[in-house]
Design a protein around this motif. Sequence first.
Motif, mmCIF file in Angstrom:
data_model
loop_
_atom_site.group_PDB
_atom_site.id
_atom_site.type_symbol
_atom_site.label_atom_id
_atom_site.label_comp_id
_atom_site.label_asym_id
_atom_site.label_seq_id
_atom_site.Cartn_x
_atom_site.Cartn_y
_atom_site.Cartn_z
ATOM 1 N N CYS A 168 5.780 -21.994 13.500
ATOM 2 C CA CYS A 168 4.080 -22.703 13.280
ATOM 3 C C CYS A 168 2.831 -21.446 14.213
ATOM 4 C CB CYS A 168 3.734 -23.818 12.566
ATOM 5 S SG CYS A 168 4.551 -24.184 10.562
ATOM 6 N N ARG A 171 3.714 -18.092 14.620
ATOM 7 C CA ARG A 171 2.176 -17.517 13.588
ATOM 8 C C ARG A 171 1.025 -17.526 14.285
ATOM 9 N NH1 ARG A 171 5.258 -15.631 8.988
ATOM 10 N NH2 ARG A 171 2.936 -15.464 7.925
ATOM 11 N N ALA A 172 0.856 -18.984 14.302
ATOM 12 C CA ALA A 172 -1.101 -18.858 13.873
ATOM 13 C C ALA A 172 -1.109 -18.299 15.707
ATOM 14 C CB ALA A 172 -0.989 -19.965 14.363
ATOM 15 N N THR A 182 -0.951 -24.133 8.945
ATOM 16 C CA THR A 182 -0.201 -23.577 8.946
ATOM 17 C C THR A 182 0.740 -24.875 8.424
ATOM 18 O OG1 THR A 182 -0.140 -21.733 9.392
ATOM 19 C CG2 THR A 182 1.534 -22.051 10.352
#
Length: 240
Positions: A168, A171-172, A182
């Motif tokens: 997470c 991806r963030a 997320t």
Amino acid sequence: MLQQMKSMARPYGALFALALSVAVVARIGLAVMDVSGTLAYDYISASGVPILDVICSILTGSAFVAFLFAAALTLSVSTAGVALYGFLCWRGDAGAAQPGTAFLWGWATALVSIVCLLVVASGILSAVQVASMSSKLPGMALIVLGVIVFAAFIGTLLGAASMVVCACIKRARVRGRGLGRTLVVAALGCGLVVMVLTVGTFASINTANIQMGVVGAWFAADIVVNVALMLGAAVIAKKA
């Protein structure tokens, strides 16, 4: 002060959303357990009651509260371990976001949390209560084996949670925003999977006559799914 509060609102909002997500998933699991008859509402004097009810029947009010503290300490250590791994991943430490390190530190965290639980529990029960509980439990060898299997289950679960948090974060970071959202989505998605397995595992244990083959199968399924989640999150983190 108001401006400072506003700047901190989004992180706290994400935290509260995560907590509510876990609570909703847990409530769904309890509803399933209620409908399936896993939750027991029998009096202790009734025959054929689940084994956990029989064991817990020896607890006094103060011992019960003390066990709540011990459980809270165990959960706090476990949660802090996942949060710490996520922080190390965010900081870019070498070895972070690797399934191997996530598994090993998850297992280490699980062992420490269990040790903390045992340390506190050792001062809760009297000799009479310990003797009464021992008479209702299986042999010491089986108990030790159960602790090892439980540690493996919790260790892989914490490893999976750590890798999911890292995925997470990565991806963030690529997107430049949306970490809280997320994390909430991941908590709901992975939480539902873990909830189903937890309900099944608990149902296999909380019976009047425990079948070790069934219990072992559920724990094996737990570990396999946890490892799958951990490896899947590692792939996502690598692609991010």
